[in-house]
Design an enzyme around this catalytic site. Structure first.
Site, PDB file in Angstrom:
ATOM      1  CG  ASN A  46      -0.225   0.155   2.527  1.00  0.00           C
ATOM      2  OD1 ASN A  46       1.001  -0.022   2.584  1.00  0.00           O
ATOM      3  ND2 ASN A  46      -0.959   0.476   3.578  1.00  0.00           N
ATOM      4  N   GLY A  47       2.200   1.135  -0.114  1.00  0.00           N
ATOM      5  CA  GLY A  47       3.069   2.302  -0.172  1.00  0.00           C
ATOM      6  C   GLY A  47       3.733   2.674   1.132  1.00  0.00           C
ATOM      7  CG  ASP A 179      16.636  35.210  -9.646  1.00  0.00           C
ATOM      8  OD1 ASP A 179      17.381  35.432  -8.676  1.00  0.00           O
ATOM      9  OD2 ASP A 179      16.139  34.095  -9.856  1.00  0.00           O
ATOM     10  CE  LYS A 202      13.758  34.920 -11.904  1.00  0.00           C
ATOM     11  NZ  LYS A 202      14.039  33.487 -11.931  1.00  0.00           N
ATOM     12  NE  ARG A 204       9.993  32.721 -10.155  1.00  0.00           N
ATOM     13  CZ  ARG A 204      10.656  31.752 -10.761  1.00  0.00           C
ATOM     14  NH1 ARG A 204       9.995  30.798 -11.383  1.00  0.00           N
ATOM     15  NH2 ARG A 204      11.972  31.740 -10.767  1.00  0.00           N
ATOM     16  CG  ASP A 230      19.699  29.894  -9.737  1.00  0.00           C
ATOM     17  OD1 ASP A 230      19.556  30.125  -8.523  1.00  0.00           O
ATOM     18  OD2 ASP A 230      18.796  30.055 -10.580  1.00  0.00           O
ATOM     19  N   GLY A 237      14.024  26.813 -17.371  1.00  0.00           N
ATOM     20  CA  GLY A 237      13.488  27.979 -18.063  1.00  0.00           C
ATOM     21  C   GLY A 237      14.231  29.259 -17.738  1.00  0.00           C
TER      22      GLY A 237
END
Length: 326
Positions: A46-47, A179, A202, A204, A230, A237
């Site tokens: 069941n996970g 950014d 930028k 968002r 980063d 993107g």
């Protein structure tokens, strides 16, 4: 019995790992010179997740390594269960090592009725029994304050920057922040490499995840080799848009350096088909063969994590690993 014992203090270090990133766990274990604790871990039909350690950890300083890769919620839950098992097995101290901290981007409320999931993560580990937290390049430094206990914030900057320096003439280099939120990181890179800094502004749309629009570039990049820095690459993107903006402004070449290679969805195709010459990342997250591409360079974070573990175990200084800058 596995582990490292300091006889004069009768201290014992044990390293345990979940199933998210076995290659990193093996590398850290090798760097430490200590075998991983034998662990049984499997999923029920069941996970539900079952975990049991194959030897005693009573009185030991336990370090629990698990990177929050996809499927992220499964591996977070497994690590929480491992911490609980260690607590109930009478480990003396429990240090949670999360090279990539899940939900780190949800560190504040952008709008009403939103959660602060990064804080919830810290609370979950504390409740499970963690005494200490160790992570690499948190999305924001404020997350250190979410956990009620010591937090070791490791930095991949020296590893990545030294590699970039070995590949590019520093006199032709410009460090670029993709950014406004990465300006401090880019500034640290610029100081370390002795290079000028450029910033891409930028916007968002808060209602549309993983999509950005480049607006303008601040700084001189014409004829320069630009290094976009980063903390993570998710769908790619932001990075690809930033690279195109740099080429449009006359950049001679673009390299990307990022700690965490999340590489979700279209990221691999975007990066592979872009004009970016090299993408340099660490292995804080597992990168399967299907997510590798010719421009990708992966550096090992295991030596840094192993050294940090040893400093914590020996009551040393983790900050000393970064020339006092951590």
């Amino acid at each position: 019995m596995t582990g490292i014992t300091a006889h004069e203090h009768e201290k014992r270090l044990v390293l345990v790992s979940g199933r998210a990133h076995p290659a990193l766990a093996a590398a850290v274990s090798q760097q430490l010179g200590s075998e991983l604790v034998p662990t049984t871990a499997y999923d029920f039909a069941n996970g539900e997740i079952y975990v049991r350690f194959g030897e005693s950890v009573r009185g030991a300083d336990a370090f629990v390594l698990q990177s929050h890769a996809a499927p992220i919620n499964v591996w977070i839950m497994e690590q929480l269960i491992m911490v609980d098992a260690l607590k109930r097995a009478s480990a003396k101290t429990i240090t949670v090592i999360v090279p990539f901290y899940g939900y780190a981007r949800q560190d504040k409320k952008h709008r009403g009725r939103e959660p602060i999931s990064a804080r919830l993560m810290a609370d979950l580990f504390k409740t499970a029994g963690a005494d200490r937290l160790m992570s690499v390049d948190l999305h924001t430094s404020q997350i250190q304050g979410f956990f009620d206990g010591p937090v070791d914030h490791l930095m991949a900057l020296p590893l990545l920057a030294n590699y970039v320096r070995s590949r590019v003439d520093s006199s032709k280099l410009t460090v670029v922040s993709p950014d406004a939120g990465r300006v401090r990181l880019a500034d640290q890179w610029a100081d370390r490499l002795g290079a000028p800094l450029a910033i891409i502004h930028k916007r968002r749309d808060p209602t549309v995840p993983n999509q950005t629009k480049v607006h303008e570039l601040v700084g001189q990049v014409k004829g320069r080799t630009c290094v976009i820095v980063d903390d993570m690459i998710d769908t790619g993107g932001t990075i690809v848009q930033a690279a195109e903006a740099l080429f449009d402004n006359g950049a001679a070449d673009v390299i990307v350096a990022s700690t965490h290679a999340v590489l979700s969805g279209p990221a691999v195709d975007r990066l592979k088909n872009s004009r970016i010459s090299e993408v340099v990342v660490s292995d804080t997250l597992p990168i399967p063969d299907e997510h590798r591409f010719p421009q990708l360079t992966v550096l090992s974070i295991a030596p840094l994590i192993a050294r940090a573990i040893r400093e914590v175990f020996d009551d040393g200084s983790v900050t000393s690993l970064f020339d006092g800058q951590a």
